[in-house]
Write an enzyme that holds these catalytic residues in place. Structure first.
Site, mmCIF file in Angstrom:
data_model
loop_
_atom_site.group_PDB
_atom_site.id
_atom_site.type_symbol
_atom_site.label_atom_id
_atom_site.label_comp_id
_atom_site.label_asym_id
_atom_site.label_seq_id
_atom_site.Cartn_x
_atom_site.Cartn_y
_atom_site.Cartn_z
ATOM 1 C CE LYS A 162 -7.207 -1.520 -0.844
ATOM 2 N NZ LYS A 162 -6.433 -2.255 0.125
ATOM 3 C CB THR B 51 -1.694 0.099 15.396
ATOM 4 O OG1 THR B 51 -2.554 1.128 14.894
ATOM 5 C CG2 THR B 51 -1.669 0.194 16.902
ATOM 6 N N GLY C 187 0.844 0.065 9.410
ATOM 7 C CA GLY C 187 0.482 -0.101 10.817
ATOM 8 C C GLY C 187 0.317 -1.565 11.158
ATOM 9 C CG ASP D 268 -2.022 -0.929 1.188
ATOM 10 O OD1 ASP D 268 -2.391 -1.327 0.079
ATOM 11 O OD2 ASP D 268 -2.554 -1.276 2.266
ATOM 12 C CG MET E 261 -8.361 6.664 7.327
ATOM 13 S SD MET E 261 -9.124 5.167 6.699
ATOM 14 C CE MET E 261 -9.554 4.296 8.182
HETATM 15 C C1 LIG Z 1 -6.221 2.595 6.134
HETATM 16 S S1 LIG Z 1 -5.798 3.135 7.726
HETATM 17 C C2 LIG Z 1 -4.607 1.970 8.185
HETATM 18 C C3 LIG Z 1 -4.264 1.957 9.659
HETATM 19 C C4 LIG Z 1 -3.149 1.001 9.994
HETATM 20 N N1 LIG Z 1 -3.576 -0.359 9.776
HETATM 21 C C5 LIG Z 1 -2.614 1.150 11.417
HETATM 22 O O1 LIG Z 1 -2.739 0.228 12.231
HETATM 23 O O2 LIG Z 1 -2.025 2.200 11.697
HETATM 24 C C6 LIG Z 1 -4.853 4.561 7.322
HETATM 25 C C7 LIG Z 1 -4.907 5.610 8.413
HETATM 26 O O3 LIG Z 1 -4.023 5.219 9.475
HETATM 27 C C8 LIG Z 1 -3.415 6.364 10.031
HETATM 28 N N2 LIG Z 1 -1.971 6.262 9.799
HETATM 29 C C9 LIG Z 1 -1.331 5.256 9.161
HETATM 30 N N3 LIG Z 1 0.001 5.467 9.176
HETATM 31 C C10 LIG Z 1 0.189 6.628 9.853
HETATM 32 C C11 LIG Z 1 1.332 7.370 10.212
HETATM 33 N N4 LIG Z 1 2.559 6.973 9.893
HETATM 34 N N5 LIG Z 1 1.159 8.524 10.911
HETATM 35 C C12 LIG Z 1 -0.074 8.931 11.266
HETATM 36 N N6 LIG Z 1 -1.190 8.267 10.949
HETATM 37 C C13 LIG Z 1 -1.063 7.137 10.258
HETATM 38 C C14 LIG Z 1 -4.027 7.579 9.344
HETATM 39 O O4 LIG Z 1 -5.174 7.947 10.075
HETATM 40 C C15 LIG Z 1 -4.402 6.983 8.012
HETATM 41 O O5 LIG Z 1 -5.412 7.735 7.382
#
Ligand SMILES: C[S@@+](CC[C@H](N)C(=O)[O-])C[C@H]1O[C@@H](n2cnc3c(N)ncnc32)[C@H](O)[C@@H]1O
Length: 248
Positions: free
Chosen positions: A63, A124, A95, A41, A178
């Site tokens: 995505k 995460t 994450g 991704d 998000m």
């Molecule tokens: C599709 S979700 C995936 C979450 C992911 N599985 C997790 O556990 O962090 C994507 C959202 O995770 C958050 N996110 C993911 N990586 C991030 C990062 N490095 N810094 C801040 N927010 C992050 C944001 O809110 C982003 O819009």
């Protein structure tokens, strides 16, 4: 397609952590090193991909809100096709793969196709954001529950079925994934359901990336900050009885 390596393929659904390669688990790094194919991704790209071996074919299936992305059924199809061709496939998700990561759709596709798989858990962005800000996610006496919510439904809007009583509970740490675009409306709903506007709030942007930014503020302050912003980096919002003074 790369030449098949094993008679029966296998898919590892690997958690990439927030972006800092040191936050990959050893298991994740091992699977990347051994992979024939890595489907990743957008948020699981960058330096973590350096852990993949030179033999690996790297395929972006990004995505990302508001940007063009591969359709989920196309991603499912690629996973199945590469595994059926006998490859060791890594499906790299940002994450922890099991949190707001559309993991279930991919598991179903693999199960239906009879392809063996494993899930490798990871860090995460919620844990990484709290750690970067130097705070715990729970607090003895004041925050005995943590809840992860999404600020965007499939259309990108604030979900219509929000459990307001649960998220306006002042004794809970709430983490919004998000949620940058919809936070102004979320904050309004929180106020209407009794959560004080001066409740501490953290905005953690691009955690684990060079452009990381942390903002320690309040629910009202963050709603003002995020009003009408153009989202460039991934960002996480946390509010509740957080262990800092806003503005510190
Ligand atoms: C599709 S979700 C995936 C979450 C992911 N599985 C997790 O556990 O962090 C994507 C959202 O995770 C958050 N996110 C993911 N990586 C991030 C990062 N490095 N810094 C801040 N927010 C992050 C944001 O809110 C982003 O819009």
């Amino acid at each position: 397609m790369t030449e098949p390596k094993t008679p029966a393929g296998f898919v590892s659904l690997v958690s990439a952590g927030p972006g800092d390669p040191e936050l990959l688990t050893l298991k994740a790094a091992n699977r990347l090193a051994a992979a024939d194919v890595v489907l990743f991704d957008d948020l699981a790209s960058g330096p973590v991909l350096d852990q993949a071996g030179p033999q690996a074919e790297l395929i972006a299936v990004g995505k990302r809100a508001g940007r063009p992305s591969a359709r989920q059924d196309h991603v499912n199809q690629l996973l199945v096709q590469y595994a059926q061709a006998g490859h060791r496939v890594v499906r790299l998700k940002s994450g922890d793969a099991g949190i707001f990561g559309r993991l279930e759709e991919e598991l179903l596709a693999l199960t239906e196709a009879g392809i063996p798989f494993e899930i490798i858990p990871g860090v995460t962005s919620a844990s990484a954001a709290a750690a970067a800000a130097g705070i715990p996610l729970t607090r003895r006496l004041t925050s005995r529950r943590v809840q992860f919510i999404t600020g965007a439904d499939v259309t990108g809007d604030l979900p219509a079925d929000i459990n307001w009583a649960a998220i306006a509970d002042p004794a809970v740490t709430t983490v919004v994934f998000m949620g940058q675009r919809s936070f102004t409306r979320l904050a309004q709903g929180l106020r209407e359901h009794g959560l004080p506007g001066d409740t501490p709030a953290l905005f953690a942007e691009a955690v684990g990336h060079p452009q990381q930014r942390l903002l320690r503020t309040t629910v009202d302050g963050l709603a003002r900050e995020l009003q009408g912003i153009e989202v460039v980096n991934p960002g996480l919002i946390m509010f509740g009885p957080l262990a800092f003074r806003p503005g510190s």
